[in-house]
Design an enzyme around this catalytic site. Structure first.
Site, short mmCIF file in Angstrom:
data_model
loop_
_atom_site.label_atom_id
_atom_site.label_comp_id
_atom_site.label_asym_id
_atom_site.label_seq_id
_atom_site.Cartn_x
_atom_site.Cartn_y
_atom_site.Cartn_z
N ASP A 1 0.83 -1.21 0.00
CA ASP A 1 0.00 0.00 0.00
C ASP A 1 0.86 1.27 0.00
OD1 ASP A 1 -2.36 1.39 -0.06
OD2 ASP A 1 -2.84 1.11 2.06
N HIS B 1 2.51 3.25 -8.88
CA HIS B 1 2.37 1.82 -9.17
C HIS B 1 3.59 1.32 -9.93
CE1 HIS B 1 -1.61 2.14 -7.63
NE2 HIS B 1 -2.12 2.79 -8.66
N LEU C 1 10.79 -20.53 -4.11
CA LEU C 1 9.68 -19.72 -3.56
C LEU C 1 8.41 -19.83 -4.41
CD1 LEU C 1 8.88 -17.30 -1.58
CD2 LEU C 1 9.58 -15.80 -3.45
C1 IPE Z 1 -5.69 -2.74 -0.49
O1 IPE Z 1 -5.26 -1.44 -0.65
C2 IPE Z 1 -5.48 -3.52 -1.73
C3 IPE Z 1 -4.11 -3.60 -2.24
C4 IPE Z 1 -3.04 -3.19 -1.63
C5 IPE Z 1 -3.98 -4.19 -3.51
P1 IPE Z 1 -6.26 -0.22 -0.77
O2 IPE Z 1 -5.42 0.99 -0.72
O3 IPE Z 1 -7.13 -0.38 -1.94
O4 IPE Z 1 -7.11 -0.39 0.56
P2 IPE Z 1 -8.13 0.61 1.29
O5 IPE Z 1 -9.29 0.75 0.41
O6 IPE Z 1 -7.41 1.89 1.52
O7 IPE Z 1 -8.46 -0.07 2.58
C1 IPE Z 2 -1.60 0.21 -3.38
O1 IPE Z 2 -1.34 1.59 -3.40
C2 IPE Z 2 -1.76 -0.37 -4.75
C3 IPE Z 2 -3.12 -0.77 -5.10
C4 IPE Z 2 -4.15 -0.73 -4.31
C5 IPE Z 2 -3.32 -1.27 -6.43
P1 IPE Z 2 -2.52 2.64 -3.45
O2 IPE Z 2 -2.83 2.92 -4.87
O3 IPE Z 2 -3.66 2.18 -2.62
O4 IPE Z 2 -1.84 3.91 -2.77
P2 IPE Z 2 -2.49 4.94 -1.76
O5 IPE Z 2 -3.05 4.15 -0.62
O6 IPE Z 2 -3.55 5.68 -2.51
O7 IPE Z 2 -1.36 5.81 -1.34
MG MG Z 3 -4.09 2.40 -0.64
#
Ligand code: IPE
Ligand code: IPE
Ligand code: MG
Length: 241
Positions: A15, A32, A126
């Site tokens: 995240d 990303h 792995l």
């Molecule tokens: C959870 O992250 C899913 C992934 C890391 C792929 P999100 O950033 O989408 O989660 P919420 O919605 O903030 O909880």
């Molecule tokens: C996690 O990073 C990746 C996915 C959920 C695909 P985010 O895109 O959720 O990044 P934040 O949480 O907005 O910083």
């Molecule tokens: Mg996120």
């Protein structure tokens, strides 16, 4: 570092990509893109430490609700990364696996992913599982549906259903529960990830954003894990006996 206490299975909620990009005034997509390097390092690190299973939460069922440009860019990045990384996965003896509602993904993503899975299927190091269009509640509901069907067809007795049997219907069947779950970016929630499997997992929530997560951060996570006492309901004294 105590090499004897390395988890068999580590799961990561990757995240913070969007926030990472925002810090540089860039589009979320750059976050990303920069997260791919962290994936590479995490895979390498687990290989070096002898971790058997690494599960990465890459796209949740809820992530379909993001703006379509971001979803499309993520799909493109996924295909590109799979194509680019497969030779290295083979070189490093990594077996690729995927869980989630893959049929909801565009056809080209599924095709490339399946090709990579087949191409790495004989590797013995792995096991890298990507959670894609994954949601744990849906996974559990799907398992219940399959079991209910069998019961309705009198193939199984409801009384014979136990935890082990139930688990065999989950997408993670054959993979041990994660001893350690890491979520980067400081968020402290599961966001519908491995709800059943996380029953006894240790959690680690570093504030570092996923694109900045390096081997040294992973090393910190392992060190922290090794300090934990996993009691499974027992007392600390019982464990020392
Ligand atoms: C959870 O992250 C899913 C992934 C890391 C792929 P999100 O950033 O989408 O989660 P919420 O919605 O903030 O909880
Ligand atoms: C996690 O990073 C990746 C996915 C959920 C695909 P985010 O895109 O959720 O990044 P934040 O949480 O907005 O910083
Ligand atoms: Mg996120």
């Amino acid at each position: 570092m105590d090499n004897l206490k390395v988890p068999r299975h580590i799961a990561i909620i990757m995240d913070g990509n969007g926030r990472w990009a925002k810090k540089f005034g860039l589009n979320r997509i750059y976050g990303h893109k920069n997260g791919v390097k962290s994936v590479r390092e995490a895979v390498e690190f687990c290989g070096e430490k002898g971790v058997e299973f690494l599960t990465l939460y890459a796209f949740s069922t809820e992530n379909w609700n993001r703006p379509s440009e971001e979803v499309n860019a993520l799909m493109e990045l996924l295909v590109d990364s799979i194509i680019k990384e497969t030779p290295d996965l083979n070189k490093n003896n990594v077996r690729l696996n995927a869980i989630g509602n893959l049929h909801t993904f565009p056809e080209n993503v599924c095709t490339k992913l399946n090709q990579a899975i087949v191409s790495t299927s004989n590797n013995t190091g792995l096991t890298l599982t990507l959670a894609l269009a994954y949601g744990s509640r849906l996974e559990i509901v799907e398992a219940v549906k399959q079991i209910a069907r069998k019961a309705a067809e009198k193939e199984i007795e409801p009384e014979s259903i136990n935890e082990k049997f139930f688990e065999s219907y989950l997408a993670t069947s054959g993979i041990p529960d994660p001893e350690l779950i890491i979520r980067t970016s400081g968020e402290q929630r599961l966001s519908n990830f491995l709800l059943w499997q996380a029953a006894y997992s240790e959690f680690y929530f570093p504030t570092v954003l996923w694109p900045d997560f390096r081997k040294k951060n992973f090393e910190e996570a392992l060190k922290e894990y090794q300090k934990r006492e996993r009691r499974f309901g027992k007392t600390s004294e019982q464990l020392k006996q």
